[in-house]
Design an enzyme around this catalytic site. Structure first.
Site, PDB file in Angstrom:
ATOM      1  N   HIS A  30     -10.045  22.626  48.128  1.00  0.00           N
ATOM      2  CA  HIS A  30      -9.528  23.692  47.254  1.00  0.00           C
ATOM      3  C   HIS A  30     -10.625  24.254  46.360  1.00  0.00           C
ATOM      4  CE1 HIS A  30      -5.636  22.631  48.794  1.00  0.00           C
ATOM      5  NE2 HIS A  30      -5.877  21.383  48.476  1.00  0.00           N
ATOM      6  N   ARG A  33     -13.030  22.892  42.748  1.00  0.00           N
ATOM      7  CA  ARG A  33     -12.941  23.204  41.321  1.00  0.00           C
ATOM      8  C   ARG A  33     -12.070  22.213  40.559  1.00  0.00           C
ATOM      9  NH1 ARG A  33     -12.073  27.955  44.087  1.00  0.00           N
ATOM     10  NH2 ARG A  33      -9.857  27.658  43.846  1.00  0.00           N
ATOM     11  N   ASP A  61     -12.260  25.049  55.199  1.00  0.00           N
ATOM     12  CA  ASP A  61     -12.749  26.049  54.254  1.00  0.00           C
ATOM     13  C   ASP A  61     -13.631  25.338  53.245  1.00  0.00           C
ATOM     14  OD1 ASP A  61     -11.153  24.910  52.201  1.00  0.00           O
ATOM     15  OD2 ASP A  61      -9.582  26.394  52.435  1.00  0.00           O
ATOM     16  N   GLY A  62     -14.209  26.093  52.357  1.00  0.00           N
ATOM     17  CA  GLY A  62     -15.085  25.520  51.335  1.00  0.00           C
ATOM     18  C   GLY A  62     -16.522  25.488  51.794  1.00  0.00           C
ATOM     19  N   GLY A  63     -17.369  26.202  51.099  1.00  0.00           N
ATOM     20  CA  GLY A  63     -18.788  26.171  51.399  1.00  0.00           C
ATOM     21  C   GLY A  63     -19.222  27.041  52.561  1.00  0.00           C
ATOM     22  N   ARG A  65     -20.610  30.140  53.674  1.00  0.00           N
ATOM     23  CA  ARG A  65     -21.301  31.258  53.029  1.00  0.00           C
ATOM     24  C   ARG A  65     -22.040  32.165  54.007  1.00  0.00           C
ATOM     25  NH1 ARG A  65     -18.451  29.299  49.750  1.00  0.00           N
ATOM     26  NH2 ARG A  65     -19.036  28.297  47.810  1.00  0.00           N
ATOM     27  N   GLY A  84     -13.066  32.894  51.864  1.00  0.00           N
ATOM     28  CA  GLY A  84     -12.478  33.929  51.029  1.00  0.00           C
ATOM     29  C   GLY A  84     -13.543  34.681  50.264  1.00  0.00           C
ATOM     30  N   ARG A  85     -14.591  33.970  49.905  1.00  0.00           N
ATOM     31  CA  ARG A  85     -15.617  34.525  49.039  1.00  0.00           C
ATOM     32  C   ARG A  85     -16.303  35.745  49.646  1.00  0.00           C
ATOM     33  NH1 ARG A  85     -18.966  30.450  45.403  1.00  0.00           N
ATOM     34  NH2 ARG A  85     -16.866  29.628  45.382  1.00  0.00           N
TER      35      ARG A  85
END
Length: 132
Positions: A30, A33, A61-63, A65, A84-85
């Site tokens: 998540h 955070r 997900d997460g990281g 990039r 998402g970023r």
């Protein structure tokens, strides 16, 4: 419909989710955070892939990039990678067209990464291509 369990961060939880009928597990901290020092999703992926042993799909997900990150998690056994970023940065810079451009950049980076690895498709990726 298919049952996907999100928030899996241990091999034990992945195994339990699949044993109880999950069609897929979604490896996610998540965004990291919530807990300082939480493990990264890519660091736990291999143990989760091993625990699931092909009985369910694995998403992560997460990281994520760049396209190389997508290739890395695909090589380790993830079926899909979510980011998402990148899309949000694109929206911030140029609205819907910015999001489209951001995602097309990820796609080009992924294709370039495959080519540099000598892979002709996602299926030809394998953990042996990675240095851990």
């Amino acid at each position: 419909g298919p049952l996907v369990i999100k928030g899996i961060m241990t091999a034990e939880d992945a195994g339990l989710a699949v044993d109880h009928g999950a069609d897929a597990v979604w490896v996610s901290n998540h965004g990291g955070r919530q807990l300082a020092g939480a493990a990264s999703t890519v660091s736990v992926l291999k143990s989760i892939v091993d625990a699931v042993a092909g009985r369910a799909e694995i998403y992560i997900d997460g990281g994520i990039r760049c396209g190389g990150d997508i290739a890395r998690v695909a090589a380790l056994g993830a079926r899909a990678a979510a980011t998402g970023r990148a899309g949000l940065y694109g929206v911030g810079a140029g609205g819907a067209e910015g999001a489209r451009i951001a995602l097309s950049i990820l796609h080009r980076e992924y294709d370039r990464c495959l080519a540099l690895l000598g892979c002709t498709s996602t299926r030809s990726l394998s953990p042996g291509l990675l240095r851990v």
